[in-house]
Design an enzyme around this catalytic site. Structure first.
Site, short mmCIF file in Angstrom:
data_model
loop_
_atom_site.label_atom_id
_atom_site.label_comp_id
_atom_site.label_asym_id
_atom_site.label_seq_id
_atom_site.Cartn_x
_atom_site.Cartn_y
_atom_site.Cartn_z
CG HIS A 34 39.04 37.74 39.88
ND1 HIS A 34 40.30 38.89 41.22
CD2 HIS A 34 38.29 38.67 39.96
CE1 HIS A 34 39.35 39.41 41.68
NE2 HIS A 34 38.50 39.14 41.48
CG HIS A 37 39.06 35.73 44.11
ND1 HIS A 37 38.68 35.71 42.85
CD2 HIS A 37 38.28 36.65 45.07
CE1 HIS A 37 37.23 36.00 43.23
NE2 HIS A 37 37.31 36.92 44.28
N GLY A 147 41.50 41.97 49.90
CA GLY A 147 41.80 42.89 49.17
C GLY A 147 42.06 43.79 49.32
P1 AMP Z 1 34.63 38.48 46.61
O1 AMP Z 1 34.93 37.57 45.76
O2 AMP Z 1 35.03 39.90 45.66
O3 AMP Z 1 34.67 38.74 47.71
O4 AMP Z 1 36.37 38.77 46.93
C1 AMP Z 1 36.69 37.91 47.78
C2 AMP Z 1 38.52 38.53 48.39
O5 AMP Z 1 38.90 38.60 47.18
C3 AMP Z 1 38.56 40.18 49.04
O6 AMP Z 1 38.86 40.54 49.76
C4 AMP Z 1 38.88 41.15 47.43
O7 AMP Z 1 38.97 42.53 47.98
C5 AMP Z 1 39.28 40.35 46.90
N1 AMP Z 1 39.80 40.96 45.34
C6 AMP Z 1 38.81 41.06 45.23
N2 AMP Z 1 39.39 40.94 43.30
C7 AMP Z 1 40.33 41.58 44.06
C8 AMP Z 1 41.69 42.50 43.36
N3 AMP Z 1 41.57 43.14 42.07
N4 AMP Z 1 43.35 43.26 43.69
C9 AMP Z 1 42.77 41.79 45.40
N5 AMP Z 1 42.45 41.52 45.77
C10 AMP Z 1 40.93 41.62 45.14
#
Ligand code: AMP
Length: 269
Positions: A34, A37, A147
């Site tokens: 999204h 990411h 993030g």
């Molecule tokens: P995930 O796929 O949920 O493990 O997230 C992968 C990376 O994207 C991690 O470093 C998260 O912190 C980052 N991330 C997820 N959601 C957001 C968001 N809304 N804003 C910024 N970074 C994000």
């Protein structure tokens, strides 16, 4: 963009070639990409010669009874999204590649991984720290992008990099939110329209906590009061902690969906 599925192919794709060494930016994700990411990918694209995105729903960071089996996956869409964003290598291994038969070594974070998400999800940060260590060693990035949305994860990863002297710079990107304030998360797709409305109390409560903090009152109490007033959610925790800086963090259950969010407790306003 190359889609790579094995550790051997990743090593081969990143093997040194004659000429100047490209700088590598790594963006670890669990897919269902999204705009949150994408903000990490854009930051990596801006600063690095080669952008590697990993797409791996890491079973080791899910506890028993959590949503590993339900975790949203749409690889076809993720491949298109990553390609359009200018990613060079998409590393999408299966669990057998990352945890082959006989795998038996773990990276276990200390204190920073024990409270908040660490106590709500025992073993979670061990899974996170282990997979991040493996990804850092495999991709050998100069920079890895995370993030701020997952503030405790940032704190755990920074501690890990410091303690194990891993040669990677951790770049932290701000939380990307929908227009209504809800932090983007792959899990938001599970929310019904009513649940989504209830979930909005989470960012509002954190903002109320931040406002209280700036006016010299208790951030946790202000946030908690607002969350307790929303019947559509159940508070898991609201707490102040040093998560790569002073942070007000909260986790709530909205129906069967667990959401986390946080704000930096700064002095301005
Ligand atoms: P995930 O796929 O949920 O493990 O997230 C992968 C990376 O994207 C991690 O470093 C998260 O912190 C980052 N991330 C997820 N959601 C957001 C968001 N809304 N804003 C910024 N970074 C994000």
């Amino acid at each position: 963009m190359k889609v790579i599925r094995s550790v051997a192919d990743l090593r081969a794709a990143l093997a040194p070639t004659p000429g100047p060494t490209p700088s590598i930016g790594l963006v670890p994700t669990m897919g269902a990409l999204h705009a949150g990411h994408l903000s990490l990918i854009v930051a990596a694209r801006d600063a690095c010669d080669l952008v590697v995105v990993s797409l791996f729903v890491n079973p080791a960071q899910f506890g028993r009874g959590e949503d590993l089996e339900q975790y949203p996956q749409d690889e076809v869409r993720d491949i298109a999204t990553a390609e359009a964003a200018g990613v060079d290598l998409l590393f999408a291994p299966n669990a057998e590649q990352m945890y082959p038969d006989g795998f038996d070594t773990w990276v276990d974070p200390g204190k920073v991984g024990t409270y908040l998400e660490g106590s709500a999800r025992p073993g979670h940060f061990r899974g996170v720290a282990t997979i991040c260590t493996k990804l850092f060693l495999l991709a050998k990035p100069q920079r890895a992008y995370f993030g701020r949305k997952d503030a405790q994860q940032v704190a755990v990863v920074k501690q890990l990099v410091r303690d194990l002297e891993l040669p990677v710079e951790i770049v932290v990107c701000p939380t990307v939110r929908d227009a209504d304030g809800l932090a983007l998360s792959s899990r938001n797709v599970f929310l019904s329209p009513d649940e989504r409305l209830a979930a909005l109390a989470l960012p509002r409560a954190l903002q109320a906590g931040l406002a209280a903090h700036r006016s010299g009152s208790d951030a946790v109490r202000a946030a908690r009061a607002m969350l307790d007033a929303e019947p559509g959610l159940r508070v898991d925790y609201v707490a102040e902690a040093d998560l790569d800086g002073p942070t007000l963090a909260a986790a709530v259950m909205v129906g069967s969906t667990r959401l986390i969010d946080n704000v930096v407790l700064d002095a301005e306003g």
